[in-house]
Design an enzyme around this catalytic site. Structure first.
Site, short mmCIF file in Angstrom:
data_model
loop_
_atom_site.label_atom_id
_atom_site.label_comp_id
_atom_site.label_asym_id
_atom_site.label_seq_id
_atom_site.Cartn_x
_atom_site.Cartn_y
_atom_site.Cartn_z
N SER A 193 69.26 -9.10 87.49
CA SER A 193 68.47 -9.72 86.52
C SER A 193 68.51 -11.30 86.51
O SER A 193 67.79 -11.90 85.86
CB SER A 193 69.02 -9.26 85.13
OG SER A 193 70.64 -9.54 85.17
N HIS A 221 65.44 -3.53 85.02
CA HIS A 221 64.53 -4.67 85.48
C HIS A 221 63.49 -4.19 86.42
O HIS A 221 62.31 -4.73 86.51
CB HIS A 221 64.88 -5.90 85.81
CG HIS A 221 65.54 -6.57 84.60
ND1 HIS A 221 64.77 -7.43 83.93
CD2 HIS A 221 66.98 -6.72 84.37
CE1 HIS A 221 65.71 -8.06 82.94
NE2 HIS A 221 66.94 -7.71 83.13
N LYS A 253 62.74 -3.65 77.77
CA LYS A 253 62.13 -4.66 78.68
C LYS A 253 60.72 -4.28 78.85
O LYS A 253 59.70 -4.63 78.06
CB LYS A 253 62.91 -4.93 79.91
CG LYS A 253 64.46 -5.31 79.57
CD LYS A 253 65.41 -5.55 80.82
CE LYS A 253 66.59 -6.20 80.29
NZ LYS A 253 67.32 -5.36 79.38
#
Length: 406
Positions: A193, A221, A253
């Protein structure tokens, strides 16, 4: 003759106010005190801060789903049909049929036997690691894994070892030096990240198999970003049918909402329902959240243009930053760090960018190593060419003013 020693003053316990004041003073003195920026408009490629419209490079909203009409409409439908809340923990009376429908949908998307949705990615790591690992087991973790993995491992009774970031020789060394008859788990982020680099998952799984280990991938992610239709890092490396790879991730996300998931064998879901403490002691997701997540997973499969725009924007932005002379630290994904060195330099650059209409957050130690303070930028599918050009122009001005670029 007896000498009387002076009595020591009696000290009472630390007061609550004293503790709060002293800890805040330490944060201020170290330059680590945080005051979050407050968004005054929805989470989009452009938002509003302090009354001004800004280009938003600080969000994890990769696909632009956080304020997407299709996602919001499904959330509203579920809200009106099912109410505002689940009303109980999932194991008592808080499991609605829509919760199980979402988990079936997610398992099909991930090509796994099952999936279980928890309250957040953070609690998912705590729940899964705390449930799977026992005394006598071995867990080997990449040194740059997310804080939720680190905290989850603190709760586990297994032997914990760390290998150097993406160093396959060091992974093999740690495994060879720590034989065990228990479960062996190799834990890695799919996409890291802070640096935006991708784990060499094919090599990790290959080495893990040599030692009879299971690979555990936190794909927070990677989901919605990598792999066919955004199925994630595991699919990016063609490992979706591997029975010895567990997929963990967030729903906050690329999916634009909130939650975490564990995807793997059917037995994993069953065990987590019975043993994972964050699942056992937290109320189920509100119906509107479930509806929004269901719509987001549908949308990415129906329309490939979201991922296409995400990656076109990512390639353009990285190339232009590098052309200007900025160090983007070899990032491979939409997470694009710009290195400024010292924390105060990165924080000052962030303040100057905001004054020019660009919202991008500075990060320093302990979030990132000393000397590698940065601004972390995340380009999304929703950004336009004009948005990115505004941001690049601001970066060029700030970089030259601060001597970061020529």
């Amino acid at each position: 003759m007896t000498t009387t020693l002076p009595s020591r003053p009696v000290r009472g316990p630390v007061t609550l106010q004293g503790r709060l004041t002293s800890e805040l003073a330490k944060l201020h003195a170290a330059g680590l005190h945080i005051s979050p920026r407050v968004l005054e408009a929805p989470q989009r490629a452009r938002t509003r801060i302090l009354g001004h419209e800004v280009v938003n490079l600080a969000s994890n909203n990769y696909l632009g789903f956080a304020d997407h009409p299709f996602v919001k409409e499904r959330a509203a439908q579920y809200l009106h049909a099912w109410g505002a809340g689940a009303g109980a923990v999932r194991t008592i009376a808080g499991t609605l049929s829509i919760h199980e429908d979402l988990e079936t949908q997610l398992a099909a998307f991930k090509h796994t036997g099952s999936a279980l949705v928890l309250q957040s990615g953070f609690t998912t790591n705590q729940g899964v690691l705390g449930t799977l690992l026992q005394e006598g087991d071995l867990v080997v973790s990449d040194e740059l894994n997310h804080a939720s993995i680190i905290d989850g491992l603190r709760l586990a009774k297994a032997t914990k070892k760390v290998f150097r970031h993406k160093d396959m020789a060091d992974l093999r060394r740690v495994l060879s030096e720590n034989p065990t008859e228990g479960l062996i788990l190799v834990v890695t982020d799919g996409v890291f990240s802070m640096d935006g680099d991708i784990a060499p998952l094919g090599e990790i799984v290959g080495i893990a198999r040599e030692y009879g280990a299971v690979t555990y991938v936190d794909d927070a992610h990677g989901s919605g970003v990598l792999g066919e239709q955004g199925r994630g890092t595991v699919h990016h490396f063609g490992l979706q049918d591997a029975g010895d790879v567990l997929q963990i991730g967030t729903l906050s996300k690329a999916w634009g909402v909130v939650g975490g998931y564990a995807a793997g064998p059917t037995e994993l879901r069953d065990l987590l329902i019975n043993r994972a403490r964050p699942f056992l002691f937290s109320t189920g997701h509100p119906p509107a959240v479930v509806g929004a997540l269901s719509a987001a997973i549908e949308l990415v499969q129906q329309d490939p243009s979201f991922m296409e725009r995400l990656w076109a924007n990512t390639r353009f932005f990285k190339a232009e930053l590098n052309r200007l002379g900025f160090d983007t630290f070899g990032s491979e994904t939409p997470i694009t760090p710009v290195i400024f060195g010292e924390a105060e330099t990165a924080f000052e650059a962030s303040r100057r960018l905001l004054s020019l209409g660009v919202f991008a957050v500075g990060l320093g130690f302990p979030t990132v190593p000393k000397g590698l303070a940065r601004i972390r930028n995340i380009v999304t599918a929703e950004h336009t060419q004009e948005d990115l050009e505004i941001a690049l122009s601001a970066y060029q001005m700030v970089g030259r003013e601060m001597g970061t670029i020529a």
